[in-house]
Design a protein around this motif. Structure first.
Motif, PDB file in Angstrom:
ATOM      1  N   LYS A  35     -15.467  45.220 -17.054  1.00 33.31           N
ATOM      2  CA  LYS A  35     -16.767  44.704 -17.533  1.00 33.31           C
ATOM      3  C   LYS A  35     -17.734  45.869 -17.769  1.00 33.31           C
ATOM      4  O   LYS A  35     -18.491  45.906 -18.716  1.00 33.31           O
ATOM      5  CB  LYS A  35     -17.341  43.746 -16.496  1.00 33.31           C
ATOM      6  CG  LYS A  35     -16.596  42.396 -16.413  1.00 33.31           C
ATOM      7  CD  LYS A  35     -17.398  41.354 -15.660  1.00 33.31           C
ATOM      8  CE  LYS A  35     -16.511  40.076 -15.504  1.00 33.31           C
ATOM      9  NZ  LYS A  35     -15.067  40.413 -15.365  1.00 33.31           N
ATOM     10  N   LYS A  36     -17.626  46.871 -16.921  1.00 33.44           N
ATOM     11  CA  LYS A  36     -18.597  47.961 -17.085  1.00 33.44           C
ATOM     12  C   LYS A  36     -17.983  49.066 -17.939  1.00 33.44           C
ATOM     13  O   LYS A  36     -18.515  50.158 -18.055  1.00 33.44           O
ATOM     14  CB  LYS A  36     -18.953  48.522 -15.692  1.00 33.44           C
ATOM     15  CG  LYS A  36     -19.652  47.505 -14.782  1.00 33.44           C
ATOM     16  CD  LYS A  36     -20.208  48.234 -13.546  1.00 33.44           C
ATOM     17  CE  LYS A  36     -20.466  47.249 -12.389  1.00 33.44           C
ATOM     18  NZ  LYS A  36     -19.214  46.517 -12.029  1.00 33.44           N
ATOM     19  N   THR A  40     -16.693  47.674 -23.532  1.00 31.78           N
ATOM     20  CA  THR A  40     -17.684  46.606 -23.321  1.00 31.78           C
ATOM     21  C   THR A  40     -19.060  47.111 -23.726  1.00 31.78           C
ATOM     22  O   THR A  40     -19.842  46.414 -24.377  1.00 31.78           O
ATOM     23  CB  THR A  40     -17.681  46.197 -21.835  1.00 31.78           C
ATOM     24  OG1 THR A  40     -16.324  46.080 -21.418  1.00 31.78           O
ATOM     25  CG2 THR A  40     -18.424  44.908 -21.605  1.00 31.78           C
ATOM     26  N   GLU A  41     -19.329  48.385 -23.348  1.00 31.18           N
ATOM     27  CA  GLU A  41     -20.625  48.986 -23.726  1.00 31.18           C
ATOM     28  C   GLU A  41     -20.804  48.889 -25.243  1.00 31.18           C
ATOM     29  O   GLU A  41     -21.810  48.437 -25.771  1.00 31.18           O
ATOM     30  CB  GLU A  41     -20.672  50.452 -23.300  1.00 31.18           C
ATOM     31  CG  GLU A  41     -20.801  50.645 -21.771  1.00 31.18           C
ATOM     32  CD  GLU A  41     -21.907  49.757 -21.198  1.00 31.18           C
ATOM     33  OE1 GLU A  41     -21.600  48.966 -20.280  1.00 31.18           O
ATOM     34  OE2 GLU A  41     -23.000  49.757 -21.785  1.00 31.18           O
ATOM     35  N   LYS A  44     -21.573  45.538 -26.293  1.00 31.74           N
ATOM     36  CA  LYS A  44     -22.962  45.165 -25.970  1.00 31.74           C
ATOM     37  C   LYS A  44     -23.914  45.788 -27.016  1.00 31.74           C
ATOM     38  O   LYS A  44     -24.929  45.234 -27.388  1.00 31.74           O
ATOM     39  CB  LYS A  44     -23.316  45.699 -24.568  1.00 31.74           C
ATOM     40  CG  LYS A  44     -22.763  44.828 -23.417  1.00 31.74           C
ATOM     41  CD  LYS A  44     -23.361  45.275 -22.088  1.00 31.74           C
ATOM     42  CE  LYS A  44     -22.602  44.642 -20.896  1.00 31.74           C
ATOM     43  NZ  LYS A  44     -22.285  45.701 -19.887  1.00 31.74           N
TER      44      LYS A  44
END
Ligand code: 2U9
Length: 344
Positions: A35-36, A40-41, A44
């Motif tokens: 997730k981190k 994912t970044e 986002k």
């Protein structure tokens, strides 16, 4: 964004290829696909991109994620296979190799002597009887014509649990108990092997615990000659056809008359040597006609029944048979000593 994704993809794939363990692979999955994670970044950050670019970036991001994920899975499978192969190799048993020698134990020399002697007497119609090692004063002494303060008790000092309970000094209590069970009806024809105890200092010929075999035959018209006949059979079978026997007068509180049994010396054949102290004879056991008091106390009418009894120390027979010079060897569990008896 697309270059960043490509860069991430290359970076992740390199790492996956170099990963040497499942743990490393797990860390790479968490790092890149977590997730981190950087992918994912990127996703986002999609909001800040021009609308027409988003689908391409989105698609590329998913491709990179799948590509990395499947490569990790592939690598995991291989690492697991390699680990299993290594494990199997390590654990593989070369069945052509000889097995690890299992050092087969053997009967304790005392056990085989007891079994040999039992077989001889069973062959003569005796049955084997056993009984408790913790005995009462009555069965160990009084029933054997050794009343409370009889001096002969000192020759058989033992370990007392209470004033009435003790470690038996001979297996004779088994004979007394067996006679009682017969309620005064003969015949009684038994041998009684077992551990006995004496409060003696251990030395080369004495041990505070040793093995005995006693025998008893009670019936009508049993005579000393019957005892001698039994001994002739026993000695010839245990020591050998060429051995002579001799009955030498002796004394025991529980037999009258009493006799020691001697056998002709195996070393000098009776001429006399160091082993038989120049006598030509080796003492092997004690015996006698059962004392009428003992018969009576165990419910047998001495007017109707007579009997003979004998007692031998098993270690003595083993020491004579195997030329053992110290009784303590039988009790120290030293495999150097015991492993000599593998064929007995
Ligand atoms: C009953 C009646 C009589 C058993 C006997 C001996 C003689 C004897 C010794 C041999 C070596 C003890 O182990 S040793 O030190 N024993 O000499 N034992 S007569 O007499 C009995 C037993 C039971 C009812």
């Amino acid at each position: 964004m697309l270059d960043r994704l490509q860069e991430l993809k290359d970076e992740a794939i390199t790492k996956v290829k170099e990963a040497g363990s499942l743990n490393e692979l797990r860390d790479i999955r968490v790092t890149y696909l977590g997730k981190k994670g950087p992918i994912t970044e990127v996703l986002k950050g999609m909001g800040k991109l021009p609308a027409e670019e988003r689908p391409k970036v989105g698609q590329m991001a998913n491709e990179v994620r799948e590509a990395v994920a499947s490569l990790i899975a592939e690598r995991e499978t291989r690492l697991e296979e390699e680990a299993l192969t290594a494990k199997l190799q390590k654990e593989s048993i070369d069945i052509t190799l000889p097995g690890r020698p299992v050092n087969k134990g053997s009967r304790h020399p005392l056990t085989s002597v007891i079994e040999t002697i039992e077989d001889i007497f069973i062959g003569m119609g005796f049955t084997v009887a056993e009984g408790p090692e913790v005995e009462t004063d009555y069965y160990n002494f009084e029933s054997l014509n050794l009343p409370k303060d009889h001096p002969a008790r000192d020759m058989q000092d033992t370990f007392f649990i209470t004033n009435e309970l003790l470690l038996r000094t001979q297996t004779s209590p088994v004979q007394t108990r067996t006679m009682e069970k017969h309620e005064g009806r003969g015949p009684v024809k038994i041998i009684c092997p077992g551990k006995v105890y004496r409060r003696d200092e251990d030395d080369a010929t004495h041990s505070h615990q040793f093995m005995q075999i006693e025998g008893l035959l009670v019936d009508e018209n049993i005579r000393m000659s019957d005892l001698k006949g039994i001994f002739e059979q026993f000695v010839k079978r245990y020591f050998g056809e060429n051995r002579e026997i001799r009955l030498r007068p002796s004394y025991f509180p529980f037999t009258e008359p009493s006799a020691e049994l001697d056998v002709s010396c195996a070393i000098c054949g009776g001429k006399g040597c160091r082993t038989c102290k120049q006598t030509g004879w080796i003492e092997v056991l004690g015996s006698g006609m059962v004392h009428p008091n003992v018969l009576r106390m165990s419910g047998f009418d001495p007017e109707k029944y007579t009997g003979f009894a004998f007692g031998m120390g098993v270690e003595r027979f083993a020491m004579l048979k195997y030329g053992v010079d110290d009784i303590r060897h039988f009790y120290t569990n030293d495999t150097r000593f015991l492993s000599q008896f593998t064929r007995v």
